[in-house]
Scaffold this motif. Sequence first.
Motif, PDB file in Angstrom:
ATOM      1  N   GLY A 291      55.503  16.941  59.741  1.00  0.00           N
ATOM      2  CA  GLY A 291      54.513  18.011  59.724  1.00  0.00           C
ATOM      3  C   GLY A 291      54.212  18.488  58.321  1.00  0.00           C
TER       4      GLY A 291
ATOM      5  N   ARG B 110      48.922  18.511  68.751  1.00  0.00           N
ATOM      6  CA  ARG B 110      49.420  17.154  68.488  1.00  0.00           C
ATOM      7  C   ARG B 110      48.386  16.086  68.840  1.00  0.00           C
ATOM      8  NH1 ARG B 110      54.588  17.175  66.945  1.00  0.00           N
ATOM      9  NH2 ARG B 110      55.990  18.833  67.665  1.00  0.00           N
TER      10      ARG B 110
ATOM     11  N   VAL C 205      54.362  22.616  65.493  1.00  0.00           N
ATOM     12  CA  VAL C 205      53.794  21.350  65.018  1.00  0.00           C
ATOM     13  C   VAL C 205      53.978  21.200  63.512  1.00  0.00           C
ATOM     14  CG1 VAL C 205      51.669  19.998  64.786  1.00  0.00           C
ATOM     15  CG2 VAL C 205      52.100  21.271  66.885  1.00  0.00           C
TER      16      VAL C 205
ATOM     17  N   GLU D 228      51.153  23.594  71.294  1.00  0.00           N
ATOM     18  CA  GLU D 228      51.792  22.501  70.567  1.00  0.00           C
ATOM     19  C   GLU D 228      51.249  21.154  71.028  1.00  0.00           C
ATOM     20  OE1 GLU D 228      56.274  20.646  69.767  1.00  0.00           O
ATOM     21  OE2 GLU D 228      55.913  22.008  71.433  1.00  0.00           O
TER      22      GLU D 228
END
Length: 222
Positions: free
Chosen positions: A46, A114, A40, A110
């Motif tokens: 990011g 998110r 991520v 992940e």
Amino acid sequence: MTWEEMRPLLEQGTVDTLYMVLWATVVTIVGGLPLGILLVLTDKGGLLQNRPVNKVVGAIVNIGRSLPFIILLIALIPFTTFVVGTFIGPTAMIVPLAVGAIPFFARLVETAIREVDHGLVEAVQSMGGSIPTIVRKVLLPQALPSLVAAVTTTVIVLIGYSAMAGAVGGEGLGSKAVTYGYQRFDTTFMLVTVVVLVAIVTIVQLVGDGVVRLLARRGRTA
């Protein structure tokens, strides 16, 4: 086979299965959690945006996820022997179980990370929060219910993997089912083994769902 003959086999198989799954889960969390966070952080937009690193890590995770576990189990025999000293037994099986589950868990992590509201991240950034602080104080706490659900799913996958491991030198319920059920044509023992595995999976799912609901409820009242 009578119940008195089956019981010690089932008890030992259950203990071995829980032992393998427990330690494989610990190693999977230790390896998969930072990997998922890294995916991520290094992705486009990011906090540590780095496309080359993201592509390499993503490729490794995808390759690990795409390999059938039984093939991975056999391919890792030299590595397992190097790490543990043998490729047979419950302790040896922890190595391929963890290696097979880490990429799977990393993708779940992940997805969970998110889902965190990016506005919270920006708010902490505006107050001078460092990346480690954002990870510890925002990303992980906010994603905790989803992370617990991810751990629950991973544990269930590991239980299935552990049953397959019984066919290649492992112990546990899978090994007992093959040795005393399949090879001896004992349908009753096979069915009982399946019932025990289903019971373990059901308990894990119920406990995991309960913890997720509790954390979600606390999050709403916080």
